[in-house]
Design a protein around this motif. Structure first.
Motif, PDB file in Angstrom:
ATOM      1  N   TYR A  66       0.825  -1.214   0.000  1.00  0.00           N
ATOM      2  CA  TYR A  66       0.000   0.000   0.000  1.00  0.00           C
ATOM      3  C   TYR A  66       0.859   1.263   0.000  1.00  0.00           C
ATOM      4  O   TYR A  66       0.531   2.243  -0.667  1.00  0.00           O
ATOM      5  N   GLN A  67       1.968   1.234   0.730  1.00  0.00           N
ATOM      6  CA  GLN A  67       2.854   2.399   0.765  1.00  0.00           C
ATOM      7  C   GLN A  67       3.547   2.626  -0.569  1.00  0.00           C
ATOM      8  O   GLN A  67       3.892   3.754  -0.904  1.00  0.00           O
ATOM      9  N   GLU A 273     -14.074  -4.870   4.740  1.00  0.00           N
ATOM     10  CA  GLU A 273     -13.082  -5.360   5.704  1.00  0.00           C
ATOM     11  C   GLU A 273     -11.685  -5.350   5.088  1.00  0.00           C
ATOM     12  O   GLU A 273     -10.686  -5.070   5.764  1.00  0.00           O
ATOM     13  N   ALA A 274     -11.617  -5.630   3.787  1.00  0.00           N
ATOM     14  CA  ALA A 274     -10.326  -5.594   3.098  1.00  0.00           C
ATOM     15  C   ALA A 274      -9.747  -4.192   3.046  1.00  0.00           C
ATOM     16  O   ALA A 274      -8.540  -4.019   2.845  1.00  0.00           O
ATOM     17  N   LEU A 275     -10.593  -3.179   3.227  1.00  0.00           N
ATOM     18  CA  LEU A 275     -10.140  -1.787   3.166  1.00  0.00           C
ATOM     19  C   LEU A 275      -9.842  -1.206   4.551  1.00  0.00           C
ATOM     20  O   LEU A 275      -9.677   0.006   4.689  1.00  0.00           O
ATOM     21  N   THR A 276      -9.755  -2.066   5.557  1.00  0.00           N
ATOM     22  CA  THR A 276      -9.469  -1.590   6.914  1.00  0.00           C
ATOM     23  C   THR A 276      -8.133  -0.870   6.987  1.00  0.00           C
ATOM     24  O   THR A 276      -8.022   0.205   7.595  1.00  0.00           O
ATOM     25  N   THR A 277      -7.108  -1.450   6.399  1.00  0.00           N
ATOM     26  CA  THR A 277      -5.773  -0.824   6.442  1.00  0.00           C
ATOM     27  C   THR A 277      -5.770   0.552   5.782  1.00  0.00           C
ATOM     28  O   THR A 277      -5.286   1.522   6.386  1.00  0.00           O
ATOM     29  N   PRO A 278      -6.285   0.702   4.543  1.00  0.00           N
ATOM     30  CA  PRO A 278      -6.351   2.058   3.966  1.00  0.00           C
ATOM     31  C   PRO A 278      -7.188   3.021   4.804  1.00  0.00           C
ATOM     32  O   PRO A 278      -6.840   4.209   4.902  1.00  0.00           O
ATOM     33  N   ALA A 284      -4.241   7.656  10.777  1.00  0.00           N
ATOM     34  CA  ALA A 284      -3.269   7.191  11.772  1.00  0.00           C
ATOM     35  C   ALA A 284      -1.996   6.725  11.073  1.00  0.00           C
ATOM     36  O   ALA A 284      -1.984   6.495   9.860  1.00  0.00           O
ATOM     37  N   SER A 285      -0.919   6.575  11.849  1.00  0.00           N
ATOM     38  CA  SER A 285       0.373   6.130  11.320  1.00  0.00           C
ATOM     39  C   SER A 285       0.425   4.604  11.248  1.00  0.00           C
ATOM     40  O   SER A 285      -0.471   3.907  11.725  1.00  0.00           O
ATOM     41  N   THR A 286       1.527   4.094  10.654  1.00  0.00           N
ATOM     42  CA  THR A 286       1.700   2.647  10.550  1.00  0.00           C
ATOM     43  C   THR A 286       1.786   1.997  11.925  1.00  0.00           C
ATOM     44  O   THR A 286       1.193   0.944  12.174  1.00  0.00           O
ATOM     45  N   GLY A 290      -0.747  -0.823  13.698  1.00  0.00           N
ATOM     46  CA  GLY A 290      -0.392  -2.072  14.360  1.00  0.00           C
ATOM     47  C   GLY A 290      -0.981  -2.163  15.754  1.00  0.00           C
ATOM     48  O   GLY A 290      -1.485  -3.218  16.164  1.00  0.00           O
ATOM     49  N   THR A 291      -0.936  -1.048  16.485  1.00  0.00           N
ATOM     50  CA  THR A 291      -1.486  -1.029  17.848  1.00  0.00           C
ATOM     51  C   THR A 291      -2.997  -1.224  17.832  1.00  0.00           C
ATOM     52  O   THR A 291      -3.550  -2.010  18.615  1.00  0.00           O
ATOM     53  N   ILE A 292      -3.677  -0.485  16.934  1.00  0.00           N
ATOM     54  CA  ILE A 292      -5.138  -0.610  16.828  1.00  0.00           C
ATOM     55  C   ILE A 292      -5.529  -2.034  16.460  1.00  0.00           C
ATOM     56  O   ILE A 292      -6.458  -2.614  17.049  1.00  0.00           O
TER      57      ILE A 292
END
Length: 467
Positions: A66-67, A273-278, A284-286, A290-292
C-alpha cells in the motif's frame, strides 16, 4: 457369619469380575480421551506459532504494497489473490483430504507454503519483488493453505470427543485471535528493525516448529468406502466425490441456508473489511495501525476464552443470529468517524463476535456431518461461503477509489450532507462504505431469520451417527 469356604463367598469373584472389567473399560476410555486431547493441544500450539509467523509476513507485505502503490484497488488485488485460489482448490482438496492421511497433508502443505514465503524473501532482498509476483506467489501459498485448513478441521472431529467439540472450536478461534493480536504489533515493530527479511526468518522458524509437532504425533484416520475404480472408473469416481458436497447440501435445506447466509454476509462485509488498512492509515500512522489492530484483535481472544470455558449454548443458531445483528451495528460505528478510539472500540467488538459466530457454525457442521465425508462437505462449504469474496474485493477497491472517496471530498457531492455526519476528506469514502454495508448486514440478518429451515436447523437435522 459366613464361612470362608461357603458357596456364597466363593461366588463373589464372579460378581466382582464384570465390575472390574467395566471399571477398567472406562479407565481405558478416559486415557484415550486424554491422549487425544493432548495430541490436539500439541498440534494446536504448533499451529498457533506458525499462524503468528505467517500473519506477520502477510501484514508486513500488505503495508509495503500500500505504501508503494497508494492504491486501494491494488491492495484489494493482493487480498483477492489469497482468497480466490482457496475457493477454486477447496473442492479438489476436500476429496484428497478424505482419501489420504490428513497428518501428511498438513505436513506437505506447510512445507510448500514455507517455500513460497522463502521465494518472496529472496525476491525482496534482490529488489525483484513486484505487485504481480507477490500476488502470484501469495495465490500459490494460499492453495497449499486450503489443503492444510481442511485437513486440520476434519482431523479435529476425530481427535476430540463430541462433548468437547465446542471447546475445541473455541481453541481454534483462540489460535486465530492470538495471531491477530500479536502479528500486527510485532510486524509493525519489526519492520523498523529487521524489516521484511527478518520477519520472514521468524516466520520460517515458527513453521519448522509446527512441522516438528506434526511429525511426532499420529492422527486417527477414518476408513472410507471407496468405489472400485474398475467398476466406476478413476475419473468418474473422482468426479462423484467432487460433486458429493453439492448433493449433500441440496438434500439438507437447513445446511444450504446456513451456507448462503454466511456467503452473502461475506459479500456484504468482506470488501469493506479488506479496506481496513487504507481506512486506518487515512487518520493514523503505521505504528498506530499495528497497535489498533492488536487491541481490536484481542476481542477474538477474550470471546474465545469465554466460549472455551462456557462451552456455548445448546442452540447455536440463536447465538449466530443475535451476534450477526450486533456485528452490523459495530461496522456502522467503525466507519462513522475518523477517530482512532471509536474505531478501536468498534473493531474490538467486531473481532469479539467473529469467534462466536465461527465457532457456533463449526460446531453445527461437526455435529451434523459424518467424519468420513467432512473433507468433501467442508470443502464445498468453503468454496460457496468464500465464493462471493472475490467479487466483493473486485468491487470494493474501484468503488473506493473512483466513487466513494471522490464523493466524500471537500468539493464532493456529499460534503454538505453525509459529510456533516461522518466527516470529509481522505478515507471518508471508505468510512461511508463501512456504514452502508453494516446496515445491509443488519437487514439481511432479519430476512434470514424468517427462513424456518435455517432457524430450526438444529431441530430438523439429526446429529451424525459417526460421532
Amino acid at each position: 457369619m459366613l464361612d470362608h469356604n461357603s458357596p456364597e463367598l466363593k461366588q463373589k469373584p464372579s460378581f466382582a469380575s464384570p465390575l472390574f472389567k467395566w471399571t477398567e473399560y472406562f479407565s481405558h476410555q478416559e486415557r484415550e480421551i486424554t491422549q487425544s486431547m493432548n495430541v490436539f493441544i500439541l498440534i494446536w500450539v504448533g499451529q498457533v506459532l506458525s499462524l503468528v509467523g505467517s500473519r506477520m509476513t502477510n501484514f508486513a507485505l500488505s503495508i509495503w504494497l500500500y505504501q508503494h502503490t497508494n492504491s486501494a484497488t491494488q491492495f484489494t488485488l493482493l487480498i483477492l489473490s489469497t482468497t480466490l485460489p482457496t475457493i477454486i482448490i477447496s473442492p479438489i482438496a476436500g476429496v484428497i483430504v478424505d482419501r489420504f492421511p490428513r497428518r501428511w497433508i498438513m505436513i506437505i502443505s506447510d512445507f510448500c507454503a514455507g517455500l513460497c514465503t522463502l521465494t518472496i524473501a529472496w525476491l525482496f532482498i534482490n529488489n525483484h519483488l513486484e505487485v504481480w509476483s507477490l500476488c502470484l506467489i501469495s495465490a500459490l501459498s494460499s492453495s497449499f493453505s486450503a489443503f492444510q485448513a481442511l485437513a486440520y478441521s476434519s482431523a479435529t472431529t476425530l481427535l476430540v470427543p463430541k462433548e468437547q467439540l465446542s471447546r475445541a472450536s473455541s481453541m481454534t478461534q483462540i489460535r486465530l485471535a492470538i495471531a491477530e493480536i500479536l502479528s500486527p504489533a510485532l510486524a509493525a515493530a519489526l519492520l523498523v528493525t529487521v524489516q521484511i527479511p527478518g520477519i520472514v526468518v521468524i516466520d520460517l522458524a515458527t513453521l519448522c516448529f509446527a512441522l516438528v509437532c506434526l511429525l511426532v504425533v499420529k492422527f486417527p484416520e477414518v476408513k472410507t468406502k471407496e468405489a472400485k475404480t474398475e467398476e466406476v472408473g478413476l475419473f468418474s469416481s473422482f468426479w462423484q466425490e467432487l460433486s458429493f458436497g453439492w448433493h449433500y447440501f441440496i438434500d439438507r435445506p437447513g445446511l444450504i441456508g446456513l451456507v448462503l447466509f454466511v456467503a452473502i454476509t461475506n459479500f456484504l462485509i468482506g470488501g469493506v473489511e479488506a479496506l481496513t488498512t487504507p481506512l486506518v492509515l487515512s487518520f493514523a500512522s503505521t505504528q498506530t495501525l499495528g497497535t489498533i489492530s492488536s487491541i481490536a484483535s484481542s476481542g477474538m481472544l477474550v470471546s474465545s476464552f469465554i466460549m472455551s470455558l462456557w462451552g456455548g449454548p445448546q442452540r447455536q443458531m440463536n447465538l449466530i443470529f443475535n451476534s450477526m445483528f450486533f456485528f452490523g451495528i459495530f461496522y456502522v460505528l467503525a466507519g462513522l468517524r475518523p477517530n482512532p478510539i471509536l474505531f478501536t472500540i468498534s473493531d474490538f467488538f467486531i473481532f469479539f463476535i467473529v469467534p462466536i459466530v465461527n465457532g457456533a457454525i463449526q460446531v453445527i457442521y461437526q455435529k451434523k456431518v459424518a467424519p468420513e465425508v467432512q473433507g468433501k462437505v467442508f470443502a464445498f462449504r468453503i468454496a460457496v461461503t468464500q465464493g462471493f469474496l472475490p467479487l466483493s474485493f473486485l468491487l470494493a477497491g474501484p468503488l473506493a477509489d473512483r466513487l466513494f472517496e471522490p464523493f466524500m471530498q471537500a468539493d464532493g457531492l456529499a460534503a454538505n450532507t453525509i459529510g456533516q455526519i461522518i466527516g470529509i476528506g481522505h478515507g471518508r469514502g471508505i468510512g461511508l462504505m463501512f456504514v452502508i454495508m453494516g446496515l445491509f448486514s443488519i437487514f439481511f440478518t432479519f430476512i434470514s431469520y424468517l427462513y424456518p429451515r435455517l432457524r430450526l436447523l438444529e431441530d430438523e437435522l439429526p446429529d451424525s451417527s459417526g460421532l
